[in-house]
Design a protein around this motif. Structure first.
Motif, PDB file in Angstrom:
ATOM      1  N   LYS A 117      -7.873  -5.044   7.000  1.00  0.00           N
ATOM      2  CA  LYS A 117      -6.641  -5.724   8.009  1.00  0.00           C
ATOM      3  C   LYS A 117      -7.005  -6.843   8.952  1.00  0.00           C
ATOM      4  O   LYS A 117      -5.940  -7.420   8.758  1.00  0.00           O
ATOM      5  CB  LYS A 117      -6.271  -4.202   8.101  1.00  0.00           C
ATOM      6  CG  LYS A 117      -5.466  -3.054   7.527  1.00  0.00           C
ATOM      7  CD  LYS A 117      -4.120  -3.811   6.816  1.00  0.00           C
ATOM      8  CE  LYS A 117      -3.588  -2.578   6.521  1.00  0.00           C
ATOM      9  NZ  LYS A 117      -4.035  -1.261   5.397  1.00  0.00           N
ATOM     10  N   SER A 234       0.787  -6.335   5.920  1.00  0.00           N
ATOM     11  CA  SER A 234       0.606  -5.625   3.790  1.00  0.00           C
ATOM     12  C   SER A 234       2.383  -6.283   3.809  1.00  0.00           C
ATOM     13  O   SER A 234       2.895  -6.461   4.490  1.00  0.00           O
ATOM     14  CB  SER A 234       0.836  -4.794   3.863  1.00  0.00           C
ATOM     15  OG  SER A 234       0.815  -4.372   2.576  1.00  0.00           O
ATOM     16  N   GLY A 269      -1.022  -0.107  -1.226  1.00  0.00           N
ATOM     17  CA  GLY A 269       0.072   0.285  -0.707  1.00  0.00           C
ATOM     18  C   GLY A 269       1.012  -0.960  -0.635  1.00  0.00           C
ATOM     19  O   GLY A 269       2.290  -0.973  -1.118  1.00  0.00           O
TER      20      GLY A 269
HETATM   21  C1  LIG Z   1      -3.517  -0.104   4.840  1.00  0.00           C
HETATM   22  C2  LIG Z   1      -4.347  -0.339   4.175  1.00  0.00           C
HETATM   23  C3  LIG Z   1      -4.426   0.045   2.506  1.00  0.00           C
HETATM   24  C4  LIG Z   1      -3.113  -0.193   1.951  1.00  0.00           C
HETATM   25  O1  LIG Z   1      -2.586  -1.482   2.037  1.00  0.00           O
HETATM   26  P1  LIG Z   1      -2.104  -2.827   0.991  1.00  0.00           P
HETATM   27  O2  LIG Z   1      -1.039  -3.473   1.791  1.00  0.00           O
HETATM   28  O3  LIG Z   1      -2.052  -1.776  -0.316  1.00  0.00           O
HETATM   29  O4  LIG Z   1      -3.811  -2.836   1.060  1.00  0.00           O
HETATM   30  C5  LIG Z   1      -5.329   0.340   1.488  1.00  0.00           C
HETATM   31  N1  LIG Z   1      -6.883   0.753   2.561  1.00  0.00           N
HETATM   32  C6  LIG Z   1      -6.622   0.762   3.157  1.00  0.00           C
HETATM   33  C7  LIG Z   1      -8.501   0.864   3.854  1.00  0.00           C
HETATM   34  C8  LIG Z   1      -6.125   0.226   4.249  1.00  0.00           C
HETATM   35  O5  LIG Z   1      -5.916   0.271   5.630  1.00  0.00           O
END
Ligand SMILES: *Cc1c(COP(=O)(O)O)cnc(C)c1O
Length: 457
Positions: A117, A234, A269
């Protein structure tokens, strides 16, 4: 050659850290449908997003012409604190599975906040600072995004308020402590501090929160506070853009390893880590040079990619955001309280949705217990405890590696380890105690929340 003679980790020298992000929108065979203004139903212009986001982020959101967008030097300087992240050959996992497949993972868990992130948080905070913004609001599910933006805003001297999904606020108190340690204000969502929060609490006093609701609260506060912008972790195109630093590095690192991935896997996600590792490789599929397959691993209890509808929907519960063409379960979908908090979002981004529609990737649904079995096997084989979200990518990787074993194929698999699970040990405790369940999601439930969407497509 014996295993111990082989190189296991691949790192790039500092001057090889990418200087630009990759904007897949410039290369897509079919561009995504436009975002639309919910009032006028007219396609959205970047200016329409200026009240909410930094101008740079708003411009990036709609940019379909520049293939590469320079990474600002102050952001790249902070990237150097943890990038490149290692590309690792998972010999331990290969051995545990007895598979002929070559498994590689990109280890984003080594960032100071423990997940990918930070790659977008630093960029978004920088643009806000550049444009004279003083305050930022956001939402967070499991707390990973909130932790990343807390550090990033502090690094650039901004104030941050975070609405944290209530179930995670209670399940993951240490993530709250981390955000507070970085100097952010953290509020459990739904809260009484916004109209959106008060409305849902009045109707459902025990509501445990969702990302959709927390987004509504953060957007509402940003719109009401002078000199304040909102940042999202995201789903949106500019977030995925910033995450392509993962795949651009991985491309060079795979070359160092002398291999090229047949299949690339990430958990899903809102799609940012999936996009981040995939898009730079996908451009070679568009051009016909490569036939790489892409798998997005989502929780079986929140299956927007495999069981959602392709329709215009809001990004949040209250309907404050523009309408986006996306694979969605409906913005009123209330996901089960699975431990992978970061995967409990109702929709996918507009670019990824178009790519899914066009067959460039495949969604795969992972039941919760399978995800933790996979995560534990990985932990024992590789010595890293994966985030519950990342466990989904590992489960899909194991499925693929076992298929390769059955077929006797030396398939090259690359997956993204999006984060570590050291702040998620409560979830592992629940798993060990046998308290986790696999939620089944009846078709009627999905039909109920998707039927209520306006039929714009
Ligand atoms: C937030 C998060 C996700 C899911 O978010 P995406 O935007 O789909 O990547 C996946 N893994 C971790 C460790 C996260 O913090």
């Amino acid at each position: 050659m014996k295993t111990q003679d082989k190189q296991k980790r691949f790192l790039l020298p500092e001057d090889e850290i990418p200087t630009a992000w990759y904007n897949i929108a410039a290369d897509m065979p079919n561009k995504p449908l436009p975002l639309i203004n919910p009032q006028t139903k007219e396609p959205l212009k970047a200016e329409d997003l200026y009240p909410l986001f930094s101008h740079a982020a708003a411009d990036q959101e709609l940019n379909q012409t520049d293939r590469f967008i320079p990474i600002p030097e102050p952001v790249r300087e902070l990237y150097k604190n943890y990038r490149s992240t290692p590309l690792v050959r998972a010999y331990g996992l290969e051995k545990a599975l007895g598979t002929p497949a070559h498994i590689y993972f990109k280890n984003e868990s080594v960032s100071p906040v423990g997940s990918h992130k930070l790659n977008s948080a630093l960029a978004q905070a920088y643009y806000c600072k550049e444009e004279g913004v003083t305050n930022v609001t956001t939402e967070t599910g499991a707390g990973q995004w909130g932790a990343a933006l807390s550090y990033a805003t502090k690094a650039f001297g901004l104030e941050l308020a975070v609405y944290m999904v209530k179930i995670s606020y209670e399940q993951k108190p240490y993530r709250r402590s981390i955000m507070q340690t970085f100097g952010a204000q953290v509020i459990a969502s739904p809260s009484m501090s916004t109209k959106a929060g008060r409305k849902i609490l009045t109707e459902h006093p025990n509501y445990q929160g969702s990302l959709g609701t927390a987004i509504s609260e953060a957007v509402e506060l940003a719109m009401q506070t002078p000199n304040c912008k909102y940042a999202l972790g995201s789903v949106l195109n500019h977030v995925s853009l910033h995450q392509t630093v993962i795949g651009l590095e991985a491309e060079k690192q795979m070359a160092m390893a002398g291999e090229y991935p047949d299949v690339i896997i990430a958990c899903f996600g809102g799609g940012s880590n999936f996009s981040g590792i995939s898009y730079p490789f996908m451009r070679h599929v568009f051009s016909g040079e490569k036939k790489t397959r892409f798998i997005a691993a989502e929780p079986a209890s929140c299956p927007k990619l495999t069981r959602g509808v392709f329709q215009y929907d809001y990004g949040d519960e209250a309907g404050y955001t523009p309408m986006m063409p996306m694979f969605t379960l409906g913005h009123n979908f209330a996901p089960a309280n699975i431990h992978a908090g970061g995967l409990r979002y109702h929709g996918a981004g507009t670019i990824i949705s178009q790519l899914l529609k066009d067959g460039y990737l495949k969604g795969e649904d992972i039941p919760q217990i399978e995800s933790f079995n996979a995560g534990e096997l990985f932990a024992q084989a590789e010595g890293i405890i994966p985030a519950p979200e990342s466990c989904h990518a590992i489960a899909a990787t194991i499925r693929e590696a076992l298929k390769a074993k059955k077929e006797g194929k030396e398939e090259v698999i690359l997956f993204n380890l999006s984060g570590h699970g050291l702040i998620d040990m409560t979830a592992y405790d629940q798993f060990h105690a046998g308290n986790l369940i696999d939620y089944s999601l009846p078709d009627e439930e999905i039909k109920r929340t998707t039927d209520s969407l306006e039929k714009i497509i």
